[in-house]
Design a protein around this motif. Structure first.
Motif, PDB file in Angstrom:
ATOM      1  N   TYR A 191       0.794  -1.163  -0.069  1.00 53.95           N
ATOM      2  CA  TYR A 191       0.136   0.073  -0.119  1.00 53.95           C
ATOM      3  C   TYR A 191       0.997   1.403   0.158  1.00 53.95           C
ATOM      4  N   GLY A 193       1.150   5.630  -0.310  1.00 51.56           N
ATOM      5  CA  GLY A 193       0.463   6.922  -0.682  1.00 51.56           C
ATOM      6  C   GLY A 193       1.216   8.188  -0.241  1.00 51.56           C
ATOM      7  N   GLU A 261      -9.478   0.137 -10.921  1.00 51.74           N
ATOM      8  CA  GLU A 261      -9.716   2.041 -10.899  1.00 51.74           C
ATOM      9  C   GLU A 261     -10.900   2.119  -9.843  1.00 51.74           C
ATOM     10  N   SER A 264     -11.975   2.218  -4.247  1.00 57.48           N
ATOM     11  CA  SER A 264     -11.976   3.399  -3.524  1.00 57.48           C
ATOM     12  C   SER A 264     -10.709   3.573  -2.567  1.00 57.48           C
ATOM     13  N   THR A 265     -10.153   4.558  -2.341  1.00 59.68           N
ATOM     14  CA  THR A 265      -9.283   4.940  -1.191  1.00 59.68           C
ATOM     15  C   THR A 265      -9.851   4.420   0.057  1.00 59.68           C
ATOM     16  N   PRO A 291      -4.915  11.061   1.282  1.00 58.07           N
ATOM     17  CA  PRO A 291      -6.036  11.379   0.022  1.00 58.07           C
ATOM     18  C   PRO A 291      -6.300  10.532  -0.948  1.00 58.07           C
ATOM     19  N   THR A 292      -5.219   9.611  -1.240  1.00 58.64           N
ATOM     20  CA  THR A 292      -5.351   8.543  -2.295  1.00 58.64           C
ATOM     21  C   THR A 292      -4.162   7.407  -1.936  1.00 58.64           C
ATOM     22  N   GLY A 294      -2.700   3.741  -3.230  1.00 58.18           N
ATOM     23  CA  GLY A 294      -2.374   2.443  -4.240  1.00 58.18           C
ATOM     24  C   GLY A 294      -2.048   1.179  -3.911  1.00 58.18           C
TER      25      GLY A 294
END
Length: 417
Positions: A191, A193, A261, A264-265, A291-292, A294
């Motif tokens: 993870y 961010g 895609e 959600s975060t 905020p986001t 991946g």
């Protein structure tokens, strides 16, 4: 050098071509230009990407960036962390501290940086003449011959080179011309961010690389983008993993988020928090504050016995993709670029130059590749006797002087020897 068209099936020739406009490819282009050698870089993306997260640039590479003329640009946007601090997973007790900052410069003659990947990419790009990088060129095949090497692009164009450098990442098309090997899935996902630095005001006065080690997983974070953000990576086992090999994965899958895609975060943050339940609250704050987010699946490849033909060679992740546990992927690509350019500058015979480059680089990168795999086990020990022994030894093992072989290495001197 013949001009190479952006589109169409026109054939052209050029002396040196570089596949890939990431850090490896752009550093190669800068190093070749400094060596008095022209090249053209072919990047498959239609525009220069500004996305990405953080990376650590260690002294073995930061001194090379300075020698290439981009040191000031990097220094302006990077952070010089004071130390690497390693903490226990559950209560945050510090286990070891590696001093960086001035101590790193005094020991190795160059700084240790943390920075945003896009900032490094832009620093390199700005030092190249307009037209060096050709966007929207996706290489689909490479054909090798004794006197030339040809890159075939998705739009039907073909370009022949005296030397072609494959800097096209872990899913390299160029590598297929040398080895029919598989990417290896590590069993770990990450993870990743960026968090606004103001979220952790207690850290702002003391920029450090901070890590937490625990059973089966670990988390690391550090400031980037002129201290405006904190970049973090939290690695954990992939419960859905079914096989170590990944031949059928899409080429971009290892370089970007593995999630759908639509994911959600918020759902990723919940998953990360669940994986790290019971950990230091600071780690959980990172997940909640991003905020986001991946999600990446972590791959590498086994070391190759060779990287080159008479006209083609590999660099960076195309040659030696590494797991991130020693933070050396970008650093070794920078070393590669400097050594390769020096070998090509010094040799009249290009095949001989590629052989020398490979001989100089392969033992070192192989050692670091394998060390990165081994580090995963050490970082992720479960609580018990081995973990207690590791923790007792950490202050000594993490002393700055023990990084001499890694941080003190001078690639530019090796290339001149």
């Amino acid at each position: 050098m013949t001009s190479i068209p952006m589109r169409g099936g026109i054939r052209g020739t050029a002396r040196i071509g570089v596949l890939g406009g990431g850090i490896a490819g752009l550093t190669t282009a800068v190093a070749l230009r400094n060596a008095g050698l022209d090249c053209v870089v072919f990047e498959q993306a239609p525009r220069v990407e500004t996305a990405g997260l953080g990376l650590q640039i260690t002294p073995n590479a930061s001194r090379l960036l300075a020698s290439l003329g981009v040191g000031d640009a990097v220094d302006a946007v990077a952070t010089r962390p004071l130390s690497i601090d390693v903490h226990r997973w559950d209560g945050g007790r510090r286990l070891a501290r590696t001093p960086l900052g001035d101590a790193c410069v005094e020991s190795f003659g160059a700084p240790y940086y943390t920075m945003h990947r896009a900032d490094l990419q832009q620093s390199l790009l700005r030092s190249l003449p307009t037209g060096t990088v050709r966007l929207g060129h996706r290489c689909v095949a490479v054909r090798c011959a004794p006197e030339t090497v040809t890159a075939v692009f998705a739009d039907g164009s073909e370009v022949a080179f005296d030397v072609l450098v494959g800097a096209d990442g872990i899913s390299s098309v160029a590598r297929r011309a040398i080895a029919d090997d598989l990417r290896r899935f590590s069993g770990q996902i990450a993870y990743r961010g960026l968090v606004p630095a103001g979220t952790f005001p207690e850290w702002e006065a003391e920029p450090r690389v901070r890590g937490w080690f625990g059973p089966s997983q670990h988390c690391v974070c550090y400031p980037v983008a002129s201290d405006r953000f904190i970049s973090f990576t939290a690695m954990t086992p992939d419960a859905t993993a079914s096989a170590p090999e990944d031949r059928t994965a899409r080429p971009a899958a290892s370089a970007g988020p593995a999630r759908d895609e639509a994911t959600s975060t918020a759902s990723l943050a919940r998953a990360a928090a669940a994986a790290y339940e019971g950990w230091d609250p600071l780690v959980l704050r990172l997940f909640r504050s991003a905020p986001t987010l991946g999600l990446w699946r972590l791959h590498d490849r086994d070391p190759l016995p060779r990287w080159s033909t008479s006209r083609l060679t590999l660099i960076g992740d195309a040659a030696h993709p590494m797991l991130p546990f020693r933070a050396q992927g970008a650093n070794q690509a920078i070393e590669d670029a400097v050594v390769l350019s020096a070998c090509l500058r010094q040799a009249d015979d290009q095949p001989m130059a590629l052989r020398r480059y490979e001989e100089l680089r392969l033992p070192r990168t192989t050692r670091i590749q394998l060390s990165s795999r081994e580090s995963a086990e050490v970082f992720h020990l479960g609580d018990g006797d081995r973990q207690l022994e590791r923790d007792r030894d950490m202050p000594e093992r993490w002393a700055l002087r023990n990084n001499e072989w890694l941080f003190g290495y001078r690639a530019e001197s090796a290339a001149l020897s």
